[in-house]
Write a protein that holds these residues in place. Structure first.
Motif, short mmCIF file in Angstrom:
data_model
loop_
_atom_site.label_atom_id
_atom_site.label_comp_id
_atom_site.label_asym_id
_atom_site.label_seq_id
_atom_site.Cartn_x
_atom_site.Cartn_y
_atom_site.Cartn_z
N ARG A 1 0.84 -1.20 0.00
CA ARG A 1 0.00 0.00 0.00
C ARG A 1 0.87 1.24 0.00
N SER A 2 0.28 2.33 -0.42
CA SER A 2 0.93 3.63 -0.35
C SER A 2 0.71 4.21 1.04
N GLY A 3 1.74 4.85 1.58
CA GLY A 3 1.59 5.54 2.85
C GLY A 3 0.53 6.61 2.77
N LEU A 4 0.36 7.15 1.58
CA LEU A 4 -0.64 8.20 1.36
C LEU A 4 -2.06 7.69 1.64
N ASP A 5 -2.26 6.37 1.56
CA ASP A 5 -3.57 5.79 1.88
C ASP A 5 -3.95 6.01 3.35
N PHE A 6 -2.96 6.28 4.19
CA PHE A 6 -3.20 6.46 5.62
C PHE A 6 -3.28 7.93 6.03
N VAL A 7 -3.09 8.84 5.08
CA VAL A 7 -3.17 10.27 5.34
C VAL A 7 -4.61 10.71 5.13
N LYS A 8 -5.22 11.32 6.14
CA LYS A 8 -6.65 11.66 6.08
C LYS A 8 -6.88 13.16 6.19
N VAL A 9 -7.65 13.69 5.25
CA VAL A 9 -8.04 15.10 5.28
C VAL A 9 -8.77 15.36 6.60
N GLY A 10 -8.40 16.46 7.24
CA GLY A 10 -9.03 16.86 8.50
C GLY A 10 -8.23 16.46 9.73
N GLU A 11 -7.27 15.53 9.57
CA GLU A 11 -6.43 15.17 10.71
C GLU A 11 -5.59 16.37 11.13
N VAL A 12 -5.44 16.54 12.44
CA VAL A 12 -4.66 17.66 12.97
C VAL A 12 -3.60 17.11 13.92
N PHE A 13 -2.38 17.61 13.77
CA PHE A 13 -1.26 17.25 14.63
C PHE A 13 -0.70 18.53 15.22
N ARG A 14 -0.11 18.43 16.42
CA ARG A 14 0.41 19.63 17.09
C ARG A 14 1.79 19.37 17.70
N PHE A 15 2.55 20.46 17.78
CA PHE A 15 3.83 20.46 18.48
C PHE A 15 3.91 21.79 19.23
N ALA A 16 4.36 21.74 20.48
CA ALA A 16 4.50 22.96 21.28
C ALA A 16 5.87 23.00 21.93
N LYS A 17 6.43 24.22 22.00
CA LYS A 17 7.74 24.40 22.63
C LYS A 17 7.86 25.84 23.11
N THR A 18 8.41 26.01 24.30
CA THR A 18 8.71 27.35 24.80
C THR A 18 10.08 27.76 24.25
N VAL A 19 10.13 28.93 23.65
CA VAL A 19 11.35 29.43 23.02
C VAL A 19 12.22 30.07 24.09
N GLY A 20 13.40 29.50 24.29
CA GLY A 20 14.33 30.03 25.28
C GLY A 20 15.54 30.67 24.63
#
Length: 153
Positions: free
Chosen positions: A3-22
């Motif tokens: 299968r293509s990895g693209l088959d597992f990518v879904k419209v509407g999925e949201v991912f987050r990353f947070a970091k305090t800038v020092g």
């Protein structure tokens, strides 16, 4: 079944990353890139000459956080067995810095899949970086290309 990895990518999925800038983040980034602008490393200069009154993080550092969240978005896919392709960043479009990122700001980048183009082998994501006050710092679009793996010799 391959299968293509693209088959597992879904419209509407949201991912987050947070970091305090020092200060260390900005100083190390300046050293890595060679960008020692006074706006990033000279507090006195910014107090005396800038209407901001204090140092700011590099815009490219925020793009680096965008890259981090793009990697987070594919972690649940890349180790699936029998994939015929793998993800490679194809670039960033329409990056805009809307307000400065100050030392001590906690930056949260959201990465929302907006389009999956199976024919072109690409996915697209809207990225937004906000600070701890919810103020929009930067925006852009990320393009992920899913490249075919080389056949084994």
């Amino acid at each position: 079944m391959s299968r293509s990895g693209l088959d597992f990518v879904k419209v509407g999925e949201v991912f987050r990353f947070a970091k305090t800038v020092g200060e260390v983040d900005v100083t190390l980034f300046a050293g890595l890139t060679g960008d020692f602008s006074d706006t990033h490393i000279n507090e006195q200069y910014m107090q005396e000459r800038s209407n901001l009154g204090r140092r700011i993080a590099h815009g490219a550092l925020i793009v680096g956080y965008m890259s981090t969240v793009s990697t987070i978005s594919i972690q649940h896919i890349i180790h699936k067995p029998d994939l015929i392709d793998f993800p490679v960043s194809a670039g960033y479009d329409r990056i805009r810095f809307l307000r400065p990122t100050f030392f001590g700001d906690t930056v949260t980048v959201s990465y929302e899949i907006t389009e999956v183009d199976h024919e072109a082998g690409k996915s697209f994501a809207k990225m937004e970086a906000v600070n701890q006050k919810g103020e929009l710092l930067a925006v852009g679009v990320h393009i992920m290309r899913w490249a075919r793996k080389l056949k084994e010799a």
